[in-house]
Motif scaffolding. Structure first.
Motif, mmCIF file in Angstrom:
data_model
loop_
_atom_site.group_PDB
_atom_site.id
_atom_site.type_symbol
_atom_site.label_atom_id
_atom_site.label_comp_id
_atom_site.label_asym_id
_atom_site.label_seq_id
_atom_site.Cartn_x
_atom_site.Cartn_y
_atom_site.Cartn_z
ATOM 1 N N ALA A 41 95.765 -22.450 -84.636
ATOM 2 C CA ALA A 41 96.330 -23.789 -84.419
ATOM 3 C C ALA A 41 97.614 -24.002 -85.214
ATOM 4 C CB ALA A 41 95.302 -24.864 -84.763
ATOM 5 N N VAL A 42 97.904 -23.120 -86.177
ATOM 6 C CA VAL A 42 99.193 -23.189 -86.898
ATOM 7 C C VAL A 42 100.340 -23.124 -85.897
ATOM 8 C CG1 VAL A 42 100.705 -21.920 -88.481
ATOM 9 C CG2 VAL A 42 98.298 -22.217 -89.041
ATOM 10 N N LEU A 43 100.155 -22.387 -84.797
ATOM 11 C CA LEU A 43 101.207 -22.219 -83.787
ATOM 12 C C LEU A 43 101.502 -23.525 -83.046
ATOM 13 C CD1 LEU A 43 99.917 -18.833 -82.271
ATOM 14 C CD2 LEU A 43 101.731 -19.151 -83.972
ATOM 15 N N LEU A 44 100.630 -24.515 -83.209
ATOM 16 C CA LEU A 44 100.792 -25.770 -82.466
ATOM 17 C C LEU A 44 101.652 -26.796 -83.202
ATOM 18 C CD1 LEU A 44 97.146 -26.229 -81.117
ATOM 19 C CD2 LEU A 44 99.094 -25.110 -80.024
ATOM 20 N N ARG A 45 102.009 -26.499 -84.463
ATOM 21 C CA ARG A 45 102.883 -27.445 -85.167
ATOM 22 C C ARG A 45 104.210 -27.553 -84.415
ATOM 23 N NH1 ARG A 45 101.968 -25.136 -91.295
ATOM 24 N NH2 ARG A 45 99.712 -25.425 -91.296
ATOM 25 N N ASN A 46 104.664 -28.790 -84.236
ATOM 26 C CA ASN A 46 105.926 -29.057 -83.527
ATOM 27 C C ASN A 46 105.868 -28.675 -82.048
ATOM 28 O OD1 ASN A 46 107.141 -29.915 -86.015
ATOM 29 N ND2 ASN A 46 107.418 -27.742 -86.541
ATOM 30 N N ASP A 47 104.652 -28.512 -81.507
ATOM 31 C CA ASP A 47 104.475 -28.284 -80.072
ATOM 32 C C ASP A 47 104.266 -29.653 -79.419
ATOM 33 O OD1 ASP A 47 103.026 -28.142 -77.595
ATOM 34 O OD2 ASP A 47 102.556 -26.047 -78.006
ATOM 35 N N PRO A 48 105.171 -30.078 -78.531
ATOM 36 C CA PRO A 48 105.088 -31.437 -77.969
ATOM 37 C C PRO A 48 103.762 -31.711 -77.238
ATOM 38 C CG PRO A 48 107.221 -30.450 -77.469
ATOM 39 C CD PRO A 48 106.380 -29.364 -78.070
ATOM 40 N N GLU A 49 103.257 -30.715 -76.491
ATOM 41 C CA GLU A 49 102.001 -30.944 -75.765
ATOM 42 C C GLU A 49 100.850 -31.143 -76.750
ATOM 43 O OE1 GLU A 49 98.724 -29.067 -72.668
ATOM 44 O OE2 GLU A 49 100.417 -27.813 -73.245
ATOM 45 N N ALA A 50 100.802 -30.316 -77.803
ATOM 46 C CA ALA A 50 99.739 -30.440 -78.809
ATOM 47 C C ALA A 50 99.814 -31.799 -79.495
ATOM 48 C CB ALA A 50 99.847 -29.316 -79.833
ATOM 49 N N ALA A 51 101.044 -32.244 -79.826
ATOM 50 C CA ALA A 51 101.224 -33.547 -80.476
ATOM 51 C C ALA A 51 100.731 -34.672 -79.571
ATOM 52 C CB ALA A 51 102.695 -33.763 -80.841
ATOM 53 N N ALA A 52 101.067 -34.579 -78.278
ATOM 54 C CA ALA A 52 100.658 -35.619 -77.329
ATOM 55 C C ALA A 52 99.134 -35.637 -77.172
ATOM 56 C CB ALA A 52 101.330 -35.385 -75.978
ATOM 57 N N LEU A 53 98.533 -34.441 -77.102
ATOM 58 C CA LEU A 53 97.074 -34.363 -76.986
ATOM 59 C C LEU A 53 96.403 -34.931 -78.235
ATOM 60 C CD1 LEU A 53 96.716 -30.799 -75.426
ATOM 61 C CD2 LEU A 53 95.817 -32.894 -74.409
ATOM 62 N N PHE A 54 96.935 -34.594 -79.407
ATOM 63 C CA PHE A 54 96.355 -35.091 -80.652
ATOM 64 C C PHE A 54 96.438 -36.622 -80.714
ATOM 65 C CE2 PHE A 54 96.885 -36.572 -85.033
ATOM 66 C CZ PHE A 54 95.658 -36.174 -85.562
#
Length: 390
Positions: A229-242
């Motif tokens: 999940a470190v790879l998801l930092r600054n990932d727009p889709e991950a941010a929106a899902l969170f």
């Protein structure tokens, strides 16, 4: 026999659930029961007994051997963490009994500094020895909880065979890479979480939107792929899902239930990978008269209260807040401010001021607008005003 293993596992799980209800569902209460509480010694022993019943093993290391019973259902890192937790909890329990002069299992406030000192915890920088000791305890309890979620589903699967994919898995679920087993949601393959970690957050949103429970094998897969999940930092889709998991409403009742998903994100460790500052408050102790949880658990509890207010469940005790909550300019700003209000605890200095600075970085990373971020920072800066005034 297969029926025997199933019956034994069910009995042990029921016994543990009863014990947790009695001694505390959260491993993060500030005066924990180190034997019977969640994440304590008895939870580790339960895993040992289940493995012994299923495979006749007498050590945890035997479960790492691919040629051994169960075919290597945990890895060497997990076995090492289990042994470390075992040694720490037993040493702690011996000290507790010696100091109390009886079979005392609760690590109470008055005993914490004494036992922390006996076990060699001294001051490091801004952290008192007792704070370091208690954080080590809470991280150990968390590790035991995570180990349970990794080992137990694998034990059940190895002893009883894989769960049957439910016929109700529909085409949309299958296309998304998910399936239903025993009526619970899980990934069709754990490998997809490794290859595309954003699918872990997608799984949680599907569970929420369809009102599905998570299969234990799904929790196992998320814990094992937590580091990805470190790879998801600054990932727009991950941010929106969170943000959607934090602030969204469930599709069935149209009610806010962000605390439920935060609990999963915290237990799996995903939130600490998405928001690095969160990892610093996991298991962080608070020595004062009105915090009964560690900082991370206290924060999730605060979000739960906000959920309750939005559902109208606190009309009696919080009529003003209940009246105001449907007229917010930005729910996202309020929820993120609540998430970050104690994010700088334990760093020395004024945690409100440091937290307000951190909020200016975290807000944009989660996809908040400049206006929302500014509001979050202001709320964090002034979050003590209410309790001080009261």
């Amino acid at each position: 026999t297969e029926a025997g293993a199933a019956g034994y596992f069910a009995a042990k799980q029921a016994e543990r659930d009863t014990r947790h209800r009695r001694y505390g569902e959260s491993p993060f209460v500030v005066e924990p029961n180190i034997k019977e509480g969640r994440g304590g010694l008895r939870d580790l022993q339960t895993l040992y007994w289940m493995a012994r019943y299923a495979f006749g093993t007498s050590t945890i290391e035997e479960l790492t051997d691919p040629a051994g019973p169960g075919g290597g259902i945990i890895n060497e890192t997990e076995a090492r963490l289990a042994l470390r937790a075992w040694d720490f909890l037993w040493a702690l329990r011996f000290h507790l009994h010696y100091v109390a002069g009886r079979a005392e299992e609760r690590l109470t406030f008055d005993l914490q500094p004494v036992i922390g000192a006996r076990m060699g915890y001294t001051r490091h920088g801004r952290q008192e020895g007792v704070e370091r000791f208690m954080r080590h305890y809470f991280l150990t309890a968390r590790e035991v909880t995570r180990l349970t979620q990794v080992l137990e589903p694998a034990l059940v699967r190895a002893a009883l065979g894989p769960p049957a994919t439910a016929p109700e898995t529909d085409a949309a679920l299958a296309r998304a890479g998910f399936e239903l087993a025993d009526g619970k949601l899980m990934p069709a393959s754990a490998q997809q979480f490794h290859d595309e970690p954003v699918r872990m957050l997608r799984l949680l949103r599907v569970a929420r939107d369809r009102n599905l429970k998570l299969h234990p094998l799904a929790m196992r897969a998320m814990i094992r792929n937590e580091r990805r999940a470190v790879l998801l930092r600054n990932d727009p889709e991950a941010a929106a899902l969170f943000l959607d998991l934090l602030c969204g409403r469930d599709a069935v009742h149209n009610q806010a239930d962000g605390a439920r998903w935060l609990t999963v994100l915290n237990e799996t460790g995903l939130i600490g990978r998405l928001i690095p500052d969160w990892a610093r408050i996991v298991g962080q102790m608070q020595f004062d008269t009105y915090h009964v949880f560690t900082v991370d658990e206290h924060t999730i509890e605060a979000i739960r209260v906000l959920n309750d207010i939005e559902r109208g469940e606190l009309q009696e005790i919080a009529p003003v807040a209940t009246g105001l909550v449907d007229h917010l300019q930005s729910r996202r700003a309020l929820y993120v401010a609540m998430l970050l209000h104690d994010i700088a605890k334990g760093r020395g200095g004024d945690h409100s001021e440091i937290g307000a600075e951190l909020a200016l970085e975290v807000g944009p990373a989660l996809g908040l607008s400049a206006e929302e971020t500014e509001m979050v920072s202001w709320l964090v800066l002034h979050h003590l005003l209410l309790s001080q005034t009261a």
